[in-house]
Design a protein around this motif. Sequence first.
Motif, PDB file in Angstrom:
ATOM      1  N   THR A 141       0.754  -1.226  -0.014  1.00 59.93           N
ATOM      2  CA  THR A 141       0.043  -0.045   0.077  1.00 59.93           C
ATOM      3  C   THR A 141       0.893   1.262  -0.065  1.00 59.93           C
ATOM      4  O   THR A 141       0.547   2.268  -0.512  1.00 59.93           O
ATOM      5  CB  THR A 141      -0.952  -0.051   1.225  1.00 59.93           C
ATOM      6  OG1 THR A 141      -1.627   1.224   1.325  1.00 59.93           O
ATOM      7  CG2 THR A 141      -0.211  -0.249   2.528  1.00 59.93           C
ATOM      8  N   GLY A 142       2.049   1.261   0.862  1.00 55.50           N
ATOM      9  CA  GLY A 142       2.653   2.760   0.973  1.00 55.50           C
ATOM     10  C   GLY A 142       2.045   3.664   1.820  1.00 55.50           C
ATOM     11  O   GLY A 142       2.700   4.674   2.016  1.00 55.50           O
ATOM     12  N   SER A 143       0.513   3.151   2.373  1.00 56.36           N
ATOM     13  CA  SER A 143      -0.096   4.336   3.015  1.00 56.36           C
ATOM     14  C   SER A 143       0.505   4.667   4.509  1.00 56.36           C
ATOM     15  O   SER A 143       0.416   5.746   4.982  1.00 56.36           O
ATOM     16  CB  SER A 143      -1.502   3.739   3.314  1.00 56.36           C
ATOM     17  OG  SER A 143      -2.372   4.694   3.907  1.00 56.36           O
ATOM     18  N   GLU A 144       1.417   3.877   4.722  1.00 61.29           N
ATOM     19  CA  GLU A 144       2.287   4.114   5.999  1.00 61.29           C
ATOM     20  C   GLU A 144       3.257   5.539   5.897  1.00 61.29           C
ATOM     21  O   GLU A 144       3.459   6.079   6.760  1.00 61.29           O
ATOM     22  CB  GLU A 144       3.378   3.281   6.333  1.00 61.29           C
ATOM     23  CG  GLU A 144       2.791   1.584   6.620  1.00 61.29           C
ATOM     24  CD  GLU A 144       2.955   0.642   5.297  1.00 61.29           C
ATOM     25  OE1 GLU A 144       3.366  -0.286   5.457  1.00 61.29           O
ATOM     26  OE2 GLU A 144       2.686   1.396   4.196  1.00 61.29           O
ATOM     27  N   ASP A 192       0.512  -3.950  -6.312  1.00 59.93           N
ATOM     28  CA  ASP A 192       0.118  -2.556  -6.330  1.00 59.93           C
ATOM     29  C   ASP A 192       1.343  -1.614  -5.868  1.00 59.93           C
ATOM     30  O   ASP A 192       1.342  -0.736  -6.498  1.00 59.93           O
ATOM     31  CB  ASP A 192      -0.878  -2.477  -4.996  1.00 59.93           C
ATOM     32  CG  ASP A 192      -1.322  -1.125  -4.514  1.00 59.93           C
ATOM     33  OD1 ASP A 192      -1.542  -0.519  -5.532  1.00 59.93           O
ATOM     34  OD2 ASP A 192      -1.864  -0.853  -3.289  1.00 59.93           O
ATOM     35  N   ALA A 193       2.448  -2.066  -5.036  1.00 61.50           N
ATOM     36  CA  ALA A 193       3.519  -1.445  -5.051  1.00 61.50           C
ATOM     37  C   ALA A 193       4.274  -1.039  -6.235  1.00 61.50           C
ATOM     38  O   ALA A 193       4.895  -0.062  -6.355  1.00 61.50           O
ATOM     39  CB  ALA A 193       4.434  -2.202  -4.000  1.00 61.50           C
ATOM     40  N   SER A 248       7.734  -1.340  -1.320  1.00 65.09           N
ATOM     41  CA  SER A 248       6.550  -0.882  -1.148  1.00 65.09           C
ATOM     42  C   SER A 248       6.569   0.938  -0.579  1.00 65.09           C
ATOM     43  O   SER A 248       5.887   1.424  -0.673  1.00 65.09           O
ATOM     44  CB  SER A 248       5.478  -1.473  -0.396  1.00 65.09           C
ATOM     45  OG  SER A 248       5.672  -1.569   1.045  1.00 65.09           O
ATOM     46  N   ILE A 249       7.581   0.736   0.350  1.00 63.88           N
ATOM     47  CA  ILE A 249       7.783   2.078   0.969  1.00 63.88           C
ATOM     48  C   ILE A 249       8.381   3.078  -0.042  1.00 63.88           C
ATOM     49  O   ILE A 249       7.807   4.237   0.082  1.00 63.88           O
ATOM     50  CB  ILE A 249       8.873   1.917   2.304  1.00 63.88           C
ATOM     51  CG1 ILE A 249       8.350   1.062   3.254  1.00 63.88           C
ATOM     52  CG2 ILE A 249       9.286   3.246   2.614  1.00 63.88           C
ATOM     53  CD1 ILE A 249       6.922   1.712   4.004  1.00 63.88           C
ATOM     54  N   TYR A 250       9.648   2.652  -0.899  1.00 67.67           N
ATOM     55  CA  TYR A 250       9.829   3.341  -1.791  1.00 67.67           C
ATOM     56  C   TYR A 250       8.670   3.874  -2.679  1.00 67.67           C
ATOM     57  O   TYR A 250       8.376   5.201  -3.251  1.00 67.67           O
ATOM     58  CB  TYR A 250      10.875   2.472  -2.737  1.00 67.67           C
ATOM     59  CG  TYR A 250      12.127   2.701  -2.251  1.00 67.67           C
ATOM     60  CD1 TYR A 250      12.801   3.815  -1.933  1.00 67.67           C
ATOM     61  CD2 TYR A 250      12.791   1.589  -1.848  1.00 67.67           C
ATOM     62  CE1 TYR A 250      14.138   3.837  -1.180  1.00 67.67           C
ATOM     63  CE2 TYR A 250      14.111   1.353  -1.361  1.00 67.67           C
ATOM     64  CZ  TYR A 250      14.639   2.519  -1.019  1.00 67.67           C
ATOM     65  OH  TYR A 250      16.064   2.398  -0.448  1.00 67.67           O
ATOM     66  N   GLY A 251       7.576   3.000  -3.098  1.00 67.37           N
ATOM     67  CA  GLY A 251       6.595   3.431  -3.977  1.00 67.37           C
ATOM     68  C   GLY A 251       5.485   4.443  -3.210  1.00 67.37           C
ATOM     69  O   GLY A 251       5.212   5.269  -3.782  1.00 67.37           O
TER      70      GLY A 251
END
Length: 368
Positions: A141-144, A192-193, A248-251
């Motif tokens: 998600t990357g919402s973090e 998703d990422a 995913s964090i990079y995304g």
Amino acid sequence: MNLNYFYSTRIITGKNCVLNNYSHFRALGRRCLIVTGQSSAKKSGALKDVQSVLNSFNISYDIYDKVSQNPSIATCINGGKIAHAIEADFIIGIGGGSPLDASKAIAVFAANPDLTEEELYSVHWTNKPLPIVTIGTTAGTGSEVTSVSVITNSKGLKKSFKDDSIFPSLGLGDPTYTMSLSDEFTSSTALDALAHCIESYFNRTANDISMTFSIKGVKTLLKGLIALKEEGASNLSFEDRELLYNGSIYGGLAINATGTAFPHSLGYFLTELYGVSHGTACATFLPFFIEHNARQVPELSDSFFQEVGIKKEELIALISSLTPRFSLKLTDSEKKTLSPRWINNKNLIKSWGEIDSDFVYNLLTEMF
């Protein structure tokens, strides 16, 4: 060179990062509302770790575990009322994109209990949202790490709102929490990422910083995605899971600057009307998006594939091999009913080329 970027979240990742960074919880207050789904926070071990930290410092809490996939505005309003009633000082969201996005909306409603749905989406808030802690249990998600929340509105449509005040105060990512994910969830969230990274890179609003995050994200994800294809989710090592999570964090950091492009906007109707998981829905349009940009911005496309170290055909084949299959046939009437969605759609406008309702109609005709 454009290096414009704003960010206000403290990110901490790695094994046991929740247990090892208890001081950040203590600084946020003495009472909180934990926002989760019904199972992922418990199954992953994340809820247990959070409760251990809160109990150690006598931080009282209530648990709101009513968040389902694609959380509704009603769920968020109700969560906000509960947080307001218990006089929560902050919100903790634990889970994938749905609980994390819901936690942001709940933080807004908790501070503004009389806020209407229209005011939420228009970002007309009298009071600043409560501080938010986000703890991811999926790698996608990357919402973090973003200032965006996507909530299903009262009409059943996924709709986002964005504001710097909903940047999480603290984003924690322990890849251990993703170890229990099924093959389907692992593939869907990882795709998703990947979509976040690619859609951000091929975006009219991209700049040097966002493109750097995108490239790093794709390169990191590719290693994990190849392992996922070859080994299956149940056989992924912690190191493989960490690659997917970090990617995913990079995304998330990339789309924080640009937002997404047309695969995400087109994917929404597949989720809303046909129950296709979000990551799968976006990935369904990703091969076309890649080919489209190779035609529209060939120099940018060539640079992208040179930097990530994979050929276009190989990337498309990898995406296709990991994207769960579903059968769908759209009638002409159904496609025309969808057409108003694509008028002045911001994600279509940010995509390269002339992307309008006719373009989408033709694409849907070709694919479905």
